[in-house]
Design an enzyme around this catalytic site. Sequence first.
Site, PDB file in Angstrom:
ATOM      1  N   GLN B 235      14.414   5.503   7.204  1.00 33.31           N
ATOM      2  CA  GLN B 235      13.150   5.087   7.824  1.00 33.31           C
ATOM      3  C   GLN B 235      13.363   4.658   9.275  1.00 33.31           C
ATOM      4  OE1 GLN B 235      11.629   2.948   3.830  1.00 33.31           O
ATOM      5  NE2 GLN B 235      10.196   2.690   5.501  1.00 33.31           N
ATOM      6  N   ARG B 382       6.247  -2.123   1.067  1.00 38.21           N
ATOM      7  CA  ARG B 382       4.887  -1.821   1.541  1.00 38.21           C
ATOM      8  C   ARG B 382       4.237  -3.066   2.150  1.00 38.21           C
ATOM      9  NH1 ARG B 382       1.487   3.207  -0.548  1.00 38.21           N
ATOM     10  NH2 ARG B 382       0.112   3.273   1.210  1.00 38.21           N
ATOM     11  N   CYS B 383       4.991  -3.749   2.964  1.00 37.78           N
ATOM     12  CA  CYS B 383       4.463  -4.938   3.622  1.00 37.78           C
ATOM     13  C   CYS B 383       5.361  -5.222   4.800  1.00 37.78           C
ATOM     14  CB  CYS B 383       4.458  -6.108   2.657  1.00 37.78           C
ATOM     15  SG  CYS B 383       5.781  -7.299   2.794  1.00 37.78           S
ATOM     16  N   GLU B 758      -0.013  -0.725   4.798  1.00 39.06           N
ATOM     17  CA  GLU B 758       0.404  -1.687   3.786  1.00 39.06           C
ATOM     18  C   GLU B 758      -0.686  -2.678   3.428  1.00 39.06           C
ATOM     19  OE1 GLU B 758       2.648  -4.683   6.832  1.00 39.06           O
ATOM     20  OE2 GLU B 758       3.609  -2.872   6.140  1.00 39.06           O
TER      21      GLU B 758
END
Lengths: 163, 804
Positions: B235, B382-383, B758
């Site tokens: 990522q 996802r945050c 997110e």
Amino acid sequence: MTKQIVSMTVNGEKKEVLAEPRELLIYVLREKMGMKGPHVGCETSHCGACTVEIDGKSVKSCTMFAAQAQGAQITTIEGLGSPDNLHVLQENFKEHHGLQCGYCTPGMITRAHRLLIENPNPTEEDIRFGIAGNICRCTGYQNIVKSILSAAAEINAAKEAAQ
Amino acid sequence: MKDEVTRDERVSNLKGLGCSRKRVEDARFTQGKGNYIDDMNLPGTLTGDFVRSPYAHARIKSINIDAAMALDGVVAVLTAKDLEPLGLHWMPTLAGDKQMVLADGKVLFQGQEVAFVVASDRYIASDAVELVEVEYEELPVIVDPFKSMQSDVVLREDLDPKAPGAHGPRKHHNHIFTWEVGDEEGTNAVIDDADIVAEESMYYHRTHPCPLEPCGCVASMDKVNGKLTLWGTFQAPHVVRTVASLLSGIEEHNIRVVSPDIGGGFGNKVGVYPGYICSIVASIVTGVPVKWVEDRMENLMSTAFARDYWMKGKISATKEGKITGLHCHVTADHGAFDACADPTKFPAGFMNICTGSYDIPIAYLGVDGVYTNKAPGGVSYRCSFRVTEAVYFIERMIEVLAIEMDMDAAELRRINFIKKEQFPYNSALGWEYDSGDYHTAWDKALKAVDYDGLRKEQAERVAAFKRGETRTIMGIGLSFFTEIVGAGPVKNCDILGMGMFDSCEIRIHPTGSAVARLGTISQGQGHATTFAQILASEIGISAESITIEEGDTDTAPYGLGTYGSRSTPVAGAAAAMAGRKIRAKAQMIAAYLLEVHDDDVEFDVDRFVIKGAPERFKTMGEIAYAAYNQAIPGLEPGLEAVSYYDPPNMTYPFGAYVCVMDIDVDTGVPTINRFYALDDCGTRINPMVIEGQIHGGLTEALAVALGQEIAYDDMGNHKNATLMDFFLPTAWEVPNYETDFTVTPSPHHPIGAKGVGESPHVGGVPCFSNAVQDAFRPFGNRHTNMPHDHWRIWKTANDLGMHD
């Protein structure tokens, strides 16, 4: 380990490969036949990323030995449409944003293809139940269901027009 | 000359901002032509596989590789002893700790990497893994962070127990850091004097991002030109290049890192894992490419988990319900190594946005990080950097306070929201919220679901249940969240010391098409589609004529990657700024071609026109051609620009969610009847993509709230390492979502966009959880911990006497 010749028809083409009895179908398809569509997500039949069609049934190719596919007719995502002539499901997944990272997509579309043959007029509930063996981590399924419903309508409309 | 198209048609042809442009990525994915890491097949590639520890804590007495090495097809078996002379048996983590690459003397969690087998194919590698003989001596196992802080057992023998850690003094040999923000004394004084105080303890369980594609890489050392190429599920490819260079000693210009298509990331693919390091070493040793791709069990056991926060809160209010103070203490279980993906200045990430969307005058947050015998990591699943935990905490505290006051939780929120005119708002814990209009969003949401009607229906159901007419109860889950995304300003956000700017480089070709390269990398977010839309509106070239490239460090400008919804707030801003540089030069070219002064022309959709004479213009296509084919006095040829964007602040998207749920108290099965999600992410680039992100984020929230958990037994055995035991929702469990929006642009982002990916996860988890807990509120429930799987819901009903 002793290898044996396994022959099968993949996307309409006769293929022969040399494989050990323990070799899984998914790896034979991917590594010996050059199919990049079916993916490995779990190796336990839960996620469905490796779904292909074998003799008219949706099968998770990560938990089947290649040797068991002797003589079988296999369809992968590569056999559904071509760049110039996409399958109606491929068109509808694009149209309705039925994918994000794309990793589940080949298995999902391959499963949806068989589902629509089994049940040409599915309700939303039928579709949700019918694709419950294929996991998507990105879309939340809503647009996948929409894509499949729309494809079903299009296929049926084309059939009616042809009659 | 043919008829001019209308201005509306020109806008429409651009496919720019605000248009639900279909994704350009989908052609390859729908046809099975993606290029994920396991699709890489370089000639002669060897396969790597790990020998992993069956124990959670054990000393390694011996490793015998003879039998494995004797197997035909086995090329190498690496252990810590082989890595040590290279200085590679330990690696730095993102959080300033260090982590064993291969077990060095002892193992600290089940599934830890002990040896790396390199063989000619995957089956032989698996066989060889079985043949490596490791003798272990079991040691006492600690899986509870509170017990860890009392225990005599030293988990990290490599650390001097008295020496300070990366974030200051340590209280105990199993303690990692203490991090405090805010005014504890002042907060305690306010809480002690308050009319109303609500206290609650809650556990935000350990979970896992579990992208469908596991992690993996292919390392290839070319000994002829001295170049190392590393393809992988990264990522943050540029950061991987820097880390690879620092670790291996290979100069950074001789390393190329490429992220191909990535099958979902969700934070799991930010960190550097032992598989990457071992593959690099193996390729250097063997001189051929080495591929390592983990299986699902390895992914769940050894790559970065998420959450695992024990949170204790106190919230005080006046009799009227105005919140006066908030106190929060967290015990954070970080596992065996502190490998959290957090900016190094915030060892517990953005947990200090735990005051949420509310105007809370004074607050305190303290976090203690603790080592246990569990897998390391701690990703922002996802945050962005623990905002999920913060939002869950405050949204539960609000509910508990509402119970304490016997008040409606929706009204309690309304009373305490930060008001529109207070923005930019400085929070008690030090953040400056850029913009917001919470009351409008909340009113819109409550109206959309007929909130008053729902409460009446719920009251009727409670009465019917008490009369014995039904065995289902109804829950109304509320959440209002404020996110903190767009990491971030270089002054306070970094990874391993690298400031978190991002970048975009644009080249306009002579015929008026373009290529733009960015420092981010899509894992399904659709960057190739949406970044082209930003540029189309900025430059005036159709999005269809712009290719977006990411993920190849040889071509893309340095950037910090994609996670924490930072792509739009940071790289999206870089794209807009680079676009504006292009436009500034284009303006000079246009003015020259039109034989007027620069100030006499203005940009209009896809061209520069002479002010007051719109029939006299030069299109961007004509300008691009001239840039390469005409000598323009005072200007270099060409039309290119690059921007490295350091945002002045984070962005603060927000949203209002409502979940309506039925619960069967006898089976514990929840049925979601309605889910309404209003998101405000500022300027909307592609509404279709935004909606898709919201559906996906909500579904991952559903999973976390209603069933997903990484659990260990007392021996440190991992109890959920397959998809049989680890809940990933299927289409069958997931409802249809209603999406809605308001638009409050970010005042400091060039196009006003805030990021959204997110948000639905951050806001969704408390919403699902609140729905379950709200259903039980009329029966005396105050708080129950997630995940609310069928058993736990049934148990809640049972504990409340509902089965009697």
